[in-house]
Design an enzyme around this catalytic site. Sequence first.
Site: not given
Length: 392
Positions: A9-10
């Site tokens: 995920d970022f």
Amino acid sequence: MSNKAVIFDFDGTICNTGEGIMKSAKYALDSFGIESEEWTELSCFIGPPLLITFQEKYNQDVSQASELVKKFRERYGKEGIYESCLYDGIEELIKSLKADGLKLAIASSKPEKYVVELLEKFDIYKYFDIVCGVSFTADCEPKQSIVARALEGLGVTNEEAIVVGDKFYDIDGAKANGVKSIGVVWGYGTKFELIECSADYIAEKPGDIEAVALDLFERTDNVQGIFNGRVLTMHEDDITLCNGMTAKRECVDHPGGVAVIGITDDDEVLLVRQFRYPYKEVIYEIPAGKLEKGEDPFEAGKREFKEECGAVAEEYFSLGELYPSPGYTNEIIRLYGAKKLHFESQNLDDDEFLQIRKMKFETLIEKIMSGEIKDAKTIAAALKMKEIRNKK
């Protein structure tokens, strides 16, 4: 190694983007006169699709929510995107995973353009094999679908990948694809949230992710205290190994220490000689001591140097960290060098008895190589200092 890829995920996992997102959400809400909390309380906008959050959190219909998203991006694209930074240790983690031969991907509900721009800004885009985000016209894609795209783009099966994220959206997206998951505690979710949604692993620090990816991680299941002393705490832990088997680990908790190798203008190293009770020997060491609770290691190093040797340096510099006995203790010794010395008075503890000795740097290296000096921190600091000197 069974794992071939790590899918990140970022927001909240790789990058701390919270300030820019929350300020831009506040900007959008205020622009439409929608009553809301202070921007610092708008963490609900970090992670899930904006369109969904505006609808569910502020009771907006699809049309109104779409206008809010446009207003959000009006600010975020100009300034909010730059109100962000990588989490500590992430850059090193990404480089290490790549060096381990793993494929890397991003699976984010953030517009792909923004993700790529930030990865390039922080100079880590080159380490990722694929970046999967959403488009500006289709930003409600579920995490399950984004993870599936990342798997396909990487060319790996669900059994060969791990998904890393900070919210239940990420863990649910992994599980929907039959992929193992790691929940990280430094993002915008909570440890309880990650446990409740059944993340396969919980990462307390970035290095835990590499340990899981390499099939080396040991999960702590239970901690049983054994001894709590003035300096040390000992406990026996029940753990689960990477293959699912259980075992026990005895561990000594230590507050950490500092050590300083000081060199005079005459190229002499300041050493102390003292009786070390566990070995029943008088040994040579560089000045060192333990950290006090909450104490800055650099300040502690200067303090110990003055207390033990009465020495003050005009120039201090870091020589890194040392793990003296990683098999049973979590002690970390921070090493420092010191130059341009002058001397004041010692300030020893009541139970501290030692003698100061000056030794030519060349002689110190000879005694280390001959085995006469055995202290690990002294050896490490001296050899690091030698390497620095050789490069000049």
